[in-house]
Design an enzyme around this catalytic site. Structure first.
Site, mmCIF file in Angstrom:
data_model
loop_
_atom_site.group_PDB
_atom_site.id
_atom_site.type_symbol
_atom_site.label_atom_id
_atom_site.label_comp_id
_atom_site.label_asym_id
_atom_site.label_seq_id
_atom_site.Cartn_x
_atom_site.Cartn_y
_atom_site.Cartn_z
ATOM 1 N N CYS A 77 0.922 -1.220 -0.073
ATOM 2 C CA CYS A 77 0.111 0.030 -0.110
ATOM 3 C C CYS A 77 0.909 1.150 -0.217
ATOM 4 O O CYS A 77 0.403 2.202 -0.259
ATOM 5 C CB CYS A 77 -1.057 0.144 1.108
ATOM 6 S SG CYS A 77 -0.377 0.259 2.674
ATOM 7 N N HIS A 114 -2.084 11.207 15.536
ATOM 8 C CA HIS A 114 -2.868 10.589 14.351
ATOM 9 C C HIS A 114 -1.739 9.784 13.822
ATOM 10 O O HIS A 114 -0.450 10.136 13.511
ATOM 11 C CB HIS A 114 -3.408 11.512 13.295
ATOM 12 C CG HIS A 114 -3.663 10.808 12.158
ATOM 13 N ND1 HIS A 114 -5.003 10.036 11.959
ATOM 14 C CD2 HIS A 114 -2.911 10.899 10.987
ATOM 15 C CE1 HIS A 114 -4.729 9.611 10.700
ATOM 16 N NE2 HIS A 114 -3.785 9.938 10.143
ATOM 17 N N HIS A 117 -4.500 4.426 9.871
ATOM 18 C CA HIS A 117 -5.918 3.716 9.473
ATOM 19 C C HIS A 117 -5.550 2.218 9.633
ATOM 20 O O HIS A 117 -4.592 1.780 9.340
ATOM 21 C CB HIS A 117 -6.618 4.413 8.522
ATOM 22 C CG HIS A 117 -7.053 5.707 8.494
ATOM 23 N ND1 HIS A 117 -6.262 6.659 7.886
ATOM 24 C CD2 HIS A 117 -8.226 6.395 8.938
ATOM 25 C CE1 HIS A 117 -6.768 7.862 8.064
ATOM 26 N NE2 HIS A 117 -7.933 7.658 8.669
ATOM 27 N N ASP A 121 -8.346 -5.981 5.731
ATOM 28 C CA ASP A 121 -7.671 -6.874 4.706
ATOM 29 C C ASP A 121 -6.435 -7.379 4.778
ATOM 30 O O ASP A 121 -5.828 -7.256 4.022
ATOM 31 C CB ASP A 121 -8.000 -5.821 3.381
ATOM 32 C CG ASP A 121 -7.179 -4.646 3.402
ATOM 33 O OD1 ASP A 121 -6.752 -4.441 4.410
ATOM 34 O OD2 ASP A 121 -7.228 -3.949 2.505
ATOM 35 N N ARG A 129 -4.986 -4.650 8.901
ATOM 36 C CA ARG A 129 -3.862 -4.083 8.313
ATOM 37 C C ARG A 129 -3.997 -2.426 8.992
ATOM 38 O O ARG A 129 -4.602 -1.669 8.663
ATOM 39 C CB ARG A 129 -3.991 -3.933 6.716
ATOM 40 C CG ARG A 129 -3.007 -2.938 5.854
ATOM 41 C CD ARG A 129 -2.984 -3.025 4.607
ATOM 42 N NE ARG A 129 -4.145 -2.845 3.904
ATOM 43 C CZ ARG A 129 -4.726 -1.632 3.676
ATOM 44 N NH1 ARG A 129 -3.720 -0.497 3.535
ATOM 45 N NH2 ARG A 129 -5.991 -1.190 2.739
ATOM 46 N N CYS A 131 -2.296 0.698 8.729
ATOM 47 C CA CYS A 131 -1.257 1.500 7.801
ATOM 48 C C CYS A 131 -1.104 2.569 8.339
ATOM 49 O O CYS A 131 -1.916 3.665 8.551
ATOM 50 C CB CYS A 131 -2.599 1.651 6.732
ATOM 51 S SG CYS A 131 -1.800 2.342 5.163
#
Length: 143
Positions: A77, A114, A117, A121, A129, A131
């Protein structure tokens, strides 16, 4: 800086609260934008995306341990991806409705930075996951 105990969490024994000005003095402009304003870095640009070393990834803001290299994998990704955090209490998850879609935002439980996310999947055993933006992580190699 305020420190409030977190009940039942041995690794995250206090929360960190700072003013925006304190965060701006501590972080680079990119780190501040991601951590405090919910931004993101461009895909495939982060320094930890291809890191294969053994160790632990920590929050750039408060040094909380977040992810172990053993749970890191190449999701393709463009951001470092993990199938689990290093501790069940390391992260906060909230609904994110930005950009016209609903996602689950991941924040550091200690300082509420932050991080990125989490998606459903990922690989076994969790199917998750996480990310995560490289700019928000520091890496401490195992000794």
């Amino acid at each position: 800086m305020n420190r409030t105990p977190l009940a039942g969490n041995s690794k995250m024994n206090y929360t960190i609260k700072k003013t925006n000005e304190e965060w701006k003095r501590q972080l680079t402009p990119d780190q501040y934008h991601i951590a405090r304003e919910g931004g993101t870095e461009a895909a495939f640009t982060g320094k930890h995306c291809n890191n294969k070393n053994t160790g632990i990834y920590h929050c750039i803001c408060c040094d909380a341990a977040l992810f172990r290299s053993e749970e890191k994998y190449d999701s393709g990704c463009g951001w470092p991806s993990y199938w689990a955090p290093c501790d069940d209490e390391a992260l906060l998850e909230t609904q994110d409705h930005s950009h016209g879609i609903t996602r689950v935002e991941v924040r550091c439980a200690r300082c509420e930075a932050h991080l990125g996310h989490v998606f459903e999947d990922g690989p076994a055993p969790t199917g998750q996951r996480y990310c995560i933006n490289s700019a928000i992580l520091t890496f401490k190699p195992s000794t």
